[in-house]
Design a protein around this motif. Structure first.
Motif, PDB file in Angstrom:
ATOM      1  N   ASN A 124      -2.983   4.520   8.884  1.00  0.00           N
ATOM      2  CA  ASN A 124      -4.220   5.290   7.732  1.00  0.00           C
ATOM      3  C   ASN A 124      -5.297   4.181   6.731  1.00  0.00           C
ATOM      4  O   ASN A 124      -4.845   3.889   6.340  1.00  0.00           O
ATOM      5  CB  ASN A 124      -3.226   5.256   5.979  1.00  0.00           C
ATOM      6  CG  ASN A 124      -1.768   6.265   6.868  1.00  0.00           C
ATOM      7  OD1 ASN A 124      -1.898   7.647   7.420  1.00  0.00           O
ATOM      8  ND2 ASN A 124      -1.066   5.857   7.659  1.00  0.00           N
ATOM      9  N   THR A 184       1.185  -7.353  -4.996  1.00  0.00           N
ATOM     10  CA  THR A 184       2.207  -5.964  -6.157  1.00  0.00           C
ATOM     11  C   THR A 184       2.881  -7.108  -6.730  1.00  0.00           C
ATOM     12  O   THR A 184       4.117  -7.396  -6.288  1.00  0.00           O
ATOM     13  CB  THR A 184       2.251  -4.603  -5.048  1.00  0.00           C
ATOM     14  OG1 THR A 184       1.121  -4.373  -4.146  1.00  0.00           O
ATOM     15  CG2 THR A 184       3.339  -3.516  -5.321  1.00  0.00           C
ATOM     16  N   PHE A 234       0.505  -0.923   0.364  1.00  0.00           N
ATOM     17  CA  PHE A 234      -0.163  -0.027  -0.178  1.00  0.00           C
ATOM     18  C   PHE A 234       0.813   1.563   0.062  1.00  0.00           C
ATOM     19  O   PHE A 234       1.826   1.253   0.408  1.00  0.00           O
ATOM     20  CB  PHE A 234      -0.981   0.301   1.342  1.00  0.00           C
ATOM     21  CG  PHE A 234      -2.145  -0.674   0.460  1.00  0.00           C
ATOM     22  CD1 PHE A 234      -3.609  -0.916   0.771  1.00  0.00           C
ATOM     23  CD2 PHE A 234      -1.438  -2.463   1.302  1.00  0.00           C
ATOM     24  CE1 PHE A 234      -4.407  -1.687   0.522  1.00  0.00           C
ATOM     25  CE2 PHE A 234      -2.979  -3.179   1.290  1.00  0.00           C
ATOM     26  CZ  PHE A 234      -3.815  -2.698   1.063  1.00  0.00           C
ATOM     27  N   ASP A 235       0.061   2.452  -0.515  1.00  0.00           N
ATOM     28  CA  ASP A 235       1.124   3.261  -0.463  1.00  0.00           C
ATOM     29  C   ASP A 235       1.052   4.401   0.801  1.00  0.00           C
ATOM     30  O   ASP A 235       1.848   4.895   1.067  1.00  0.00           O
ATOM     31  CB  ASP A 235       0.394   4.874  -1.305  1.00  0.00           C
ATOM     32  CG  ASP A 235      -0.641   5.430  -0.497  1.00  0.00           C
ATOM     33  OD1 ASP A 235      -1.527   4.191  -0.274  1.00  0.00           O
ATOM     34  OD2 ASP A 235      -2.115   6.160  -1.720  1.00  0.00           O
ATOM     35  N   PRO A 266      -1.349   1.105   5.992  1.00  0.00           N
ATOM     36  CA  PRO A 266      -2.816   0.504   6.388  1.00  0.00           C
ATOM     37  C   PRO A 266      -3.477   0.371   7.361  1.00  0.00           C
ATOM     38  O   PRO A 266      -4.837   0.796   7.754  1.00  0.00           O
ATOM     39  CB  PRO A 266      -3.667  -0.643   4.994  1.00  0.00           C
ATOM     40  CG  PRO A 266      -2.389  -1.427   5.656  1.00  0.00           C
ATOM     41  CD  PRO A 266      -0.799  -0.367   5.351  1.00  0.00           C
ATOM     42  N   ASN A 294      -6.213  -8.474  -9.172  1.00  0.00           N
ATOM     43  CA  ASN A 294      -6.268  -7.525  -8.188  1.00  0.00           C
ATOM     44  C   ASN A 294      -5.327  -8.140  -6.371  1.00  0.00           C
ATOM     45  O   ASN A 294      -6.027  -8.279  -5.828  1.00  0.00           O
ATOM     46  CB  ASN A 294      -7.862  -7.807  -8.188  1.00  0.00           C
ATOM     47  CG  ASN A 294      -8.646  -7.039  -8.635  1.00  0.00           C
ATOM     48  OD1 ASN A 294      -8.253  -6.300  -9.821  1.00  0.00           O
ATOM     49  ND2 ASN A 294      -9.958  -7.927 -10.455  1.00  0.00           N
ATOM     50  N   ASP A 312      -7.132   5.531   4.556  1.00  0.00           N
ATOM     51  CA  ASP A 312      -7.880   6.056   3.185  1.00  0.00           C
ATOM     52  C   ASP A 312      -6.323   4.837   2.493  1.00  0.00           C
ATOM     53  O   ASP A 312      -5.920   5.871   1.211  1.00  0.00           O
ATOM     54  CB  ASP A 312      -7.201   7.189   2.798  1.00  0.00           C
ATOM     55  CG  ASP A 312      -5.862   8.029   3.153  1.00  0.00           C
ATOM     56  OD1 ASP A 312      -5.218   7.418   4.376  1.00  0.00           O
ATOM     57  OD2 ASP A 312      -5.961   8.901   2.696  1.00  0.00           O
ATOM     58  N   ALA A 313      -5.649   4.288   2.704  1.00  0.00           N
ATOM     59  CA  ALA A 313      -3.832   4.075   1.876  1.00  0.00           C
ATOM     60  C   ALA A 313      -4.743   3.501   0.995  1.00  0.00           C
ATOM     61  O   ALA A 313      -5.499   2.471   0.697  1.00  0.00           O
ATOM     62  CB  ALA A 313      -3.433   3.470   3.255  1.00  0.00           C
ATOM     63  N   GLN A 314      -4.011   3.151  -0.780  1.00  0.00           N
ATOM     64  CA  GLN A 314      -4.442   2.297  -1.856  1.00  0.00           C
ATOM     65  C   GLN A 314      -3.513   1.436  -1.326  1.00  0.00           C
ATOM     66  O   GLN A 314      -2.122   1.526  -1.783  1.00  0.00           O
ATOM     67  CB  GLN A 314      -4.419   3.759  -3.020  1.00  0.00           C
ATOM     68  CG  GLN A 314      -5.385   5.419  -2.432  1.00  0.00           C
ATOM     69  CD  GLN A 314      -7.020   4.406  -2.312  1.00  0.00           C
ATOM     70  OE1 GLN A 314      -7.165   3.721  -3.760  1.00  0.00           O
ATOM     71  NE2 GLN A 314      -7.770   4.867  -1.895  1.00  0.00           N
ATOM     72  N   SER A 315      -4.453   0.178  -2.305  1.00  0.00           N
ATOM     73  CA  SER A 315      -3.282  -0.721  -2.826  1.00  0.00           C
ATOM     74  C   SER A 315      -2.211  -0.380  -3.790  1.00  0.00           C
ATOM     75  O   SER A 315      -2.522   0.534  -5.213  1.00  0.00           O
ATOM     76  CB  SER A 315      -4.589  -2.182  -3.563  1.00  0.00           C
ATOM     77  OG  SER A 315      -5.107  -1.697  -4.197  1.00  0.00           O
ATOM     78  N   MET A 316      -0.981  -1.074  -4.152  1.00  0.00           N
ATOM     79  CA  MET A 316      -0.149  -0.509  -5.492  1.00  0.00           C
ATOM     80  C   MET A 316       0.441  -2.059  -6.228  1.00  0.00           C
ATOM     81  O   MET A 316       0.546  -2.646  -5.980  1.00  0.00           O
ATOM     82  CB  MET A 316       1.066   0.153  -4.960  1.00  0.00           C
ATOM     83  CG  MET A 316       1.015   1.342  -4.145  1.00  0.00           C
ATOM     84  SD  MET A 316       2.414   1.878  -3.206  1.00  0.00           S
ATOM     85  CE  MET A 316       3.086   2.226  -4.768  1.00  0.00           C
TER      86      MET A 316
END
Length: 386
Positions: free
Chosen positions: A197, A268, A190-191, A194, A265, A199-203
Motif C-alpha cells: 500500500n 513508533t 504503519f497503518d 507499506p 520522527n 499510501d500507508a501512513q506512519s504511526m
C-alpha cells in the motif's frame, strides 16, 4: 511540546530497566553476522548501562551465524533451512559464534555479558520461572548485560516461543522491565502494510493498541517463527497490558537508539494501558499454549467482563479439547468470541459432567471439592493477546 513528545522525552528519564530485542535482519547480512551492527549495538547499550540503566538484550542471529560457519567450512548441508532439525543444528553451531562476537564487542566498552538460553517449557513452571528471575536479578546487580535467546536445540514446535518478539515480551515480566525497545528492519509501524500500500501512513504513537485490528494492518498473521510486524505488535500489546511502553524502530544502518527516542520522527511508540495486569497473571496467560476451550453462555460472559466474577460451572455450555486440571484454556462465547484465557480447576472430562450445574450439585457428581469455580478470577486474563 505535545503529549507525544513528552512521552518520548521522558522514557529514558523514567526507565530504570530496559529489554532491547534485536532481530536477525538487524544483526545479520546475507552472508552471516554483521560485525558493524553488533559493535554499534554493544556501544549504545553500554552507554545506557553506564547511565545507570539495567539492560537486557534479546537477540536473534544464531541460525544465520551457523549458516556462515557451515559455508566457511564447506560442511555437507541441505540447500535450505526450512526443516526444524536443520535449523536447530545450525543454531547449535552458530550460538557460540554469536555470543563470542557479542562478548568481544561489549568487552571493548568494559562490559561483561552472560548467556541465557530459555525455553517456553522451562518457564511454564512457576518455580523454574522464579529461578530464572533470581539468576537474572543477580546478573543485573553485578552490572552484567544478560544476552537472551531461545534454546533452539531443545525446543519443540508445540512449546517454542516461535519468535524472539514473543521471547522479548516474556522477558519484561521476568525482569520487571519498564521499557521495551524492539529494533527491526522497518521504520516503525504503519497503518497498512507499506509493501502493498503506497499510501500507508506512519504511526508515531499508538495510544490504544488493543483497539487496533492487527491482522488487517499486517495483511494477516505471520507464520510461527518468521517474525514480522504482526509478532512485534502482538508483543507490544502484551507489554502494554503489563504497563510497559514499547518503542519499535529501525535498527538498520547508522541507527542510534537514544537519538531515536528523542525524535518525534523516528519509529513508533506504543503506550501502555492504564489498567495493568499483575505479573502473575501475565506469566499464567503467556507462558503456555491453551490446551482447549471452555464455551460460556451470555450470562457468564457478562459476569466475567463487567463484574469481575470467577467462572462457575453453571455458566459453561460446552467444552472443547482434552486437558487435565491446571491446564491453560481459552474462555469463549458459544459464537466463538475469545474472552480470554484462564487456568482450569477441572479436567475437560470433569467439566463436561458438571457444565450447567449449580454449585451445590458439584459434590454429588465429583465428590468433595475444595473449590467451586471452574476458573478463578485470580487465574484468568481477559482480552489476552494470544
Amino acid at each position: 511540546m505535545t503529549k507525544n513528545d513528552v512521552n518520548r522525552h521522558s522514557l529514558l528519564g523514567k526507565a530504570r530497566r530496559v529489554v532491547v530485542k534485536v532481530g536477525s535482519a538487524v544483526v545479520t547480512t546475507g552472508h552471516g553476522l554483521n560485525p558493524d551492527a553488533i559493535e554499534r549495538l554493544a556501544r549504545q547499550l553500554s552507554e545506557l548501562s553506564d547511565s545507570g540503566m539495567d539492560v537486557v538484550l534479546v537477540t536473534s542471529g544464531a541460525v544465520a551465524a551457523g549458516r556462515q560457519r557451515i559455508a566457511d567450512n564447506a560442511c555437507k548441508h541441505g540447500k535450505d533451512y526450512k526443516d526444524m532439525a536443520t535449523r536447530q543444528a545450525a543454531s547449535a553451531i552458530g550460538q557460540g559464534r554469536l555470543m563470542h562476537d557479542y562478548d568481544e564487542a561489549f568487552a571493548a566498552h568494559g562490559k561483561v555479558t552472560a548467556q541465557m538460553l530459555l525455553t517456553r517449557s522451562g518457564l511454564k513452571f512457576r518455580r523454574r520461572f522464579l529461578n530464572a528471575r533470581n539468576t537474572m536479578e543477580r546478573l543485573l546487580e553485578w552490572g552484567v548485560i544478560p544476552i537472551v535467546n531461545e534454546n533452539d536445540t531443545v525446543s519443540i514446535r508445540e512449546l517454542e516461543f516461535g519468535d524472539n518478539d514473543t521471547l522479548g515480551a516474556m522477558c519484561l515480566g521476568l525482569v520487571g522491565a519498564d521499557l521495551f525497545i524492539n529494533l527491526t528492519s522497518a521504520d516503525g509501524v504503519f497503518d497498512k502494510n507499506p509493501e502493498n500500500n503506497p499510501d500507508a501512513q506512519s504511526m508515531p504513537t499508538i495510544e490504544n493498541i488493543c483497539a487496533l485490528d492487527l491482522e488487517s494492518m499486517c495483511d494477516g498473521k505471520t507464520l510461527v517463527g518468521t517474525g514480522g510486524m504482526y509478532s512485534k505488535l502482538r508483543a507490544a500489546r502484551r507489554a502494554a497490558q503489563l504497563g510497559v511502553p514499547t518503542f519499535i524502530v529501525s535498527g538498520k544502518g547508522e541507527f542510534d537508539i537514544v537519538a531515536a527516542l528523542e525524535s518525534e520522527n523516528k519509529g513508533t511508540l506504543v503506550l501502555p494501558r492504564e489498567h495493568v495486569v499483575s505479573s502473575k497473571k501475565f506469566w499464567l496467560a503467556y507462558h503456555d499454549d491453551p490446551a482447549g476451550s471452555i464455551l460460556v453462555d451470555r450470562g457468564a460472559a457478562n459476569a466475567l467482563l463487567t463484574k469481575g466474577k470467577s467462572l462457575l460451572p453453571i455458566g459453561i455450555s460446552a467444552v472443547d479439547g482434552c486437558f487435565e486440571r491446571g491446564a491453560l484454556v481459552f474462555i469463549k462465547t458459544l459464537e466463538g468470541e475469545e474472552l480470554g484465557v484462564g487456568q482450569s480447576n477441572f479436567s475437560a472430562d470433569e467439566l463436561i459432567r458438571i457444565k450447567g450445574k449449580h454449585t451445590d450439585e458439584l459434590a454429588s457428581i465429583l465428590g468433595p471439592l475444595a473449590f467451586d469455580e471452574a476458573v478463578h478470577r485470580d487465574n484468568m486474563l481477559l482480552d489476552a493477546a494470544i
